[in-house]
Design a protein around this motif. Sequence first.
Motif, PDB file in Angstrom:
ATOM      1  N   TRP A 214     -22.867  -5.525 -49.486  1.00 56.28           N
ATOM      2  CA  TRP A 214     -21.706  -4.639 -49.546  1.00 56.28           C
ATOM      3  C   TRP A 214     -21.343  -4.014 -48.186  1.00 56.28           C
ATOM      4  CZ3 TRP A 214     -26.405  -3.892 -51.928  1.00 56.28           C
ATOM      5  CH2 TRP A 214     -27.223  -2.903 -51.375  1.00 56.28           C
ATOM      6  N   ARG A 215     -22.120  -4.298 -47.172  1.00 57.37           N
ATOM      7  CA  ARG A 215     -21.805  -3.764 -45.842  1.00 57.37           C
ATOM      8  C   ARG A 215     -20.764  -4.659 -45.170  1.00 57.37           C
ATOM      9  NH1 ARG A 215     -26.131  -3.209 -40.850  1.00 57.37           N
ATOM     10  NH2 ARG A 215     -24.652  -2.483 -39.261  1.00 57.37           N
ATOM     11  N   ARG A 216     -19.689  -4.058 -44.688  1.00 56.39           N
ATOM     12  CA  ARG A 216     -18.593  -4.851 -44.130  1.00 56.39           C
ATOM     13  C   ARG A 216     -19.013  -5.543 -42.838  1.00 56.39           C
ATOM     14  NH1 ARG A 216     -15.600  -1.964 -40.016  1.00 56.39           N
ATOM     15  NH2 ARG A 216     -16.271   0.199 -39.834  1.00 56.39           N
ATOM     16  N   PRO A 217     -18.425  -6.696 -42.560  1.00 56.85           N
ATOM     17  CA  PRO A 217     -18.745  -7.420 -41.322  1.00 56.85           C
ATOM     18  C   PRO A 217     -18.054  -6.806 -40.118  1.00 56.85           C
ATOM     19  CG  PRO A 217     -17.040  -8.571 -42.527  1.00 56.85           C
ATOM     20  CD  PRO A 217     -17.460  -7.416 -43.400  1.00 56.85           C
ATOM     21  N   HIS A 218     -18.520  -7.166 -38.936  1.00 57.68           N
ATOM     22  CA  HIS A 218     -17.823  -6.819 -37.696  1.00 57.68           C
ATOM     23  C   HIS A 218     -16.962  -8.019 -37.323  1.00 57.68           C
ATOM     24  CE1 HIS A 218     -20.426  -3.434 -37.642  1.00 57.68           C
ATOM     25  NE2 HIS A 218     -21.512  -4.083 -37.229  1.00 57.68           N
ATOM     26  N   LEU A 219     -15.680  -7.901 -37.527  1.00 57.45           N
ATOM     27  CA  LEU A 219     -14.761  -9.020 -37.292  1.00 57.45           C
ATOM     28  C   LEU A 219     -14.070  -8.877 -35.944  1.00 57.45           C
ATOM     29  CD1 LEU A 219     -13.177  -9.344 -40.853  1.00 57.45           C
ATOM     30  CD2 LEU A 219     -15.096 -10.627 -39.892  1.00 57.45           C
ATOM     31  N   PRO A 220     -13.685  -9.987 -35.339  1.00 56.91           N
ATOM     32  CA  PRO A 220     -13.874 -11.364 -35.811  1.00 56.91           C
ATOM     33  C   PRO A 220     -15.325 -11.812 -35.715  1.00 56.91           C
ATOM     34  CG  PRO A 220     -12.926 -11.366 -33.613  1.00 56.91           C
ATOM     35  CD  PRO A 220     -12.950  -9.916 -34.049  1.00 56.91           C
ATOM     36  N   LEU A 221     -15.750 -12.590 -36.704  1.00 61.52           N
ATOM     37  CA  LEU A 221     -17.096 -13.149 -36.737  1.00 61.52           C
ATOM     38  C   LEU A 221     -17.047 -14.573 -36.194  1.00 61.52           C
ATOM     39  CD1 LEU A 221     -20.081 -12.888 -37.789  1.00 61.52           C
ATOM     40  CD2 LEU A 221     -19.261 -14.035 -39.863  1.00 61.52           C
ATOM     41  N   THR A 222     -17.873 -14.869 -35.220  1.00 56.28           N
ATOM     42  CA  THR A 222     -17.898 -16.216 -34.664  1.00 56.28           C
ATOM     43  C   THR A 222     -19.289 -16.809 -34.818  1.00 56.28           C
ATOM     44  OG1 THR A 222     -18.534 -15.578 -32.418  1.00 56.28           O
ATOM     45  CG2 THR A 222     -16.191 -15.532 -32.937  1.00 56.28           C
ATOM     46  N   CYS A 223     -19.322 -18.111 -35.007  1.00 54.17           N
ATOM     47  CA  CYS A 223     -20.588 -18.833 -35.093  1.00 54.17           C
ATOM     48  C   CYS A 223     -20.435 -20.195 -34.434  1.00 54.17           C
ATOM     49  CB  CYS A 223     -21.009 -19.017 -36.552  1.00 54.17           C
ATOM     50  SG  CYS A 223     -22.483 -20.070 -36.745  1.00 54.17           S
ATOM     51  N   THR A 224     -21.402 -20.551 -33.638  1.00 52.21           N
ATOM     52  CA  THR A 224     -21.478 -21.874 -33.034  1.00 52.21           C
ATOM     53  C   THR A 224     -22.794 -22.527 -33.447  1.00 52.21           C
ATOM     54  OG1 THR A 224     -20.179 -21.215 -31.108  1.00 52.21           O
ATOM     55  CG2 THR A 224     -21.548 -23.182 -30.877  1.00 52.21           C
ATOM     56  N   ILE A 225     -22.708 -23.764 -33.905  1.00 54.02           N
ATOM     57  CA  ILE A 225     -23.908 -24.546 -34.186  1.00 54.02           C
ATOM     58  C   ILE A 225     -23.882 -25.754 -33.261  1.00 54.02           C
ATOM     59  CG2 ILE A 225     -25.232 -25.841 -35.890  1.00 54.02           C
ATOM     60  CD1 ILE A 225     -24.060 -24.133 -38.063  1.00 54.02           C
ATOM     61  N   ARG A 226     -24.904 -25.861 -32.436  1.00 54.71           N
ATOM     62  CA  ARG A 226     -24.958 -26.982 -31.498  1.00 54.71           C
ATOM     63  C   ARG A 226     -26.232 -27.794 -31.710  1.00 54.71           C
ATOM     64  NH1 ARG A 226     -28.190 -25.117 -27.028  1.00 54.71           N
ATOM     65  NH2 ARG A 226     -28.443 -22.841 -27.078  1.00 54.71           N
ATOM     66  N   LEU A 227     -26.149 -29.060 -31.341  1.00 49.84           N
ATOM     67  CA  LEU A 227     -27.310 -29.928 -31.459  1.00 49.84           C
ATOM     68  C   LEU A 227     -28.316 -29.597 -30.368  1.00 49.84           C
ATOM     69  CD1 LEU A 227     -25.709 -33.427 -32.165  1.00 49.84           C
ATOM     70  CD2 LEU A 227     -26.343 -31.633 -33.789  1.00 49.84           C
ATOM     71  N   GLY A 228     -29.552 -29.446 -30.771  1.00 47.95           N
ATOM     72  CA  GLY A 228     -30.619 -29.257 -29.812  1.00 47.95           C
ATOM     73  C   GLY A 228     -31.367 -30.563 -29.590  1.00 47.95           C
ATOM     74  N   ARG A 229     -32.573 -30.432 -29.163  1.00 45.19           N
ATOM     75  CA  ARG A 229     -33.404 -31.596 -28.866  1.00 45.19           C
ATOM     76  C   ARG A 229     -33.815 -32.317 -30.155  1.00 45.19           C
ATOM     77  NH1 ARG A 229     -39.398 -31.214 -26.025  1.00 45.19           N
ATOM     78  NH2 ARG A 229     -40.064 -33.370 -26.462  1.00 45.19           N
ATOM     79  N   ARG A 230     -33.917 -33.617 -30.071  1.00 47.49           N
ATOM     80  CA  ARG A 230     -34.454 -34.400 -31.182  1.00 47.49           C
ATOM     81  C   ARG A 230     -35.870 -34.829 -30.828  1.00 47.49           C
ATOM     82  NH1 ARG A 230     -31.070 -39.155 -34.007  1.00 47.49           N
ATOM     83  NH2 ARG A 230     -29.690 -37.341 -34.115  1.00 47.49           N
ATOM     84  N   PHE A 231     -36.833 -34.424 -31.667  1.00 49.59           N
ATOM     85  CA  PHE A 231     -38.240 -34.730 -31.453  1.00 49.59           C
ATOM     86  C   PHE A 231     -38.645 -35.959 -32.272  1.00 49.59           C
ATOM     87  CE2 PHE A 231     -37.766 -30.250 -30.588  1.00 49.59           C
ATOM     88  CZ  PHE A 231     -38.633 -29.983 -29.543  1.00 49.59           C
ATOM     89  N   GLU A 232     -39.491 -36.767 -31.731  1.00 52.47           N
ATOM     90  CA  GLU A 232     -40.054 -37.876 -32.491  1.00 52.47           C
ATOM     91  C   GLU A 232     -40.969 -37.323 -33.592  1.00 52.47           C
ATOM     92  OE1 GLU A 232     -39.250 -41.041 -32.215  1.00 52.47           O
ATOM     93  OE2 GLU A 232     -37.788 -40.438 -30.674  1.00 52.47           O
ATOM     94  N   ALA A 233     -41.239 -38.149 -34.586  1.00 50.68           N
ATOM     95  CA  ALA A 233     -42.122 -37.730 -35.674  1.00 50.68           C
ATOM     96  C   ALA A 233     -43.449 -37.225 -35.105  1.00 50.68           C
ATOM     97  CB  ALA A 233     -42.361 -38.895 -36.626  1.00 50.68           C
ATOM     98  N   PRO A 234     -43.861 -36.030 -35.463  1.00 48.73           N
ATOM     99  CA  PRO A 234     -45.078 -35.457 -34.873  1.00 48.73           C
ATOM    100  C   PRO A 234     -46.344 -36.103 -35.429  1.00 48.73           C
ATOM    101  CG  PRO A 234     -44.179 -33.990 -36.533  1.00 48.73           C
ATOM    102  CD  PRO A 234     -43.191 -35.101 -36.379  1.00 48.73           C
TER     103      PRO A 234
END
Length: 265
Positions: A214-234
Amino acid sequence: MNARARPGTSLLWGLYEHVAMVVGLSALAVVCLSWSPLALLLYPVLPQRVGRRLGRQAIMRGFRLYVGILRTVCACRFDLSALDALRDQGPMVIAANHPSLLDAVLITSRLPNAVCVMKAELMDNPLFGAGARMARYVRNDNLVSVVLRCRAELRQGAQVVIFPEGTRTRDYPANRLNPLLRSTAMIAARSRVPVQTLIVEFSSPYLGKGWPLWRRPHLPLTCTIRLGRRFEAPRNARDFTTELENYFRHELVGPATPPATAAAA
């Protein structure tokens, strides 16, 4: 609304933030509840392969609609375009940091064959449960069961989405990452698939740990999702978990995502 139009302490803008909160949460409820009764009916009668595919497509399209509502009505700006590169890249574990309840919604809105590892209480939630079960999401109540279920889904070509922190980041953005659990490493090691990291950054801790609905957001709200490193199967879960945590901490150094011109979601 234009990010530059925010009047700061304006009473009108504060009222808009309250309205946007109500609209955003109501829209999520409507999107989920529109699908849940149908999913509840179809789950026991459809062949597993058909139900799995239909369930994941419904979640992706429903959440994409919801993200569009947030962008259009609620002054939210999301740059999710990097996720599109993963759509046809086959089975992998997709590991992301977890600053907000919106993370899973944003990620699955772009991936047609995603399987989320979900907390048991969310799988039992009437808002999400029926759709999640139909999509064969994995219930996170027993580590051995989680590893086996994820391995089975990965063998059928799915992409497993998991938050290695196990819960939302505490005190975000002052703290950028919780200590990581070993589940991500164990799933990837037993399944022999790579781990693709995602770096999720929000401009504010809206719907983060300790942020009431119920707490209001701080607008404008921005989000970035970027690709990071790809690891081989551990090979070693303990060592890989340490390596993964160090990598996330290195990538998440610095301030939270500033308001930016984000790509269409």
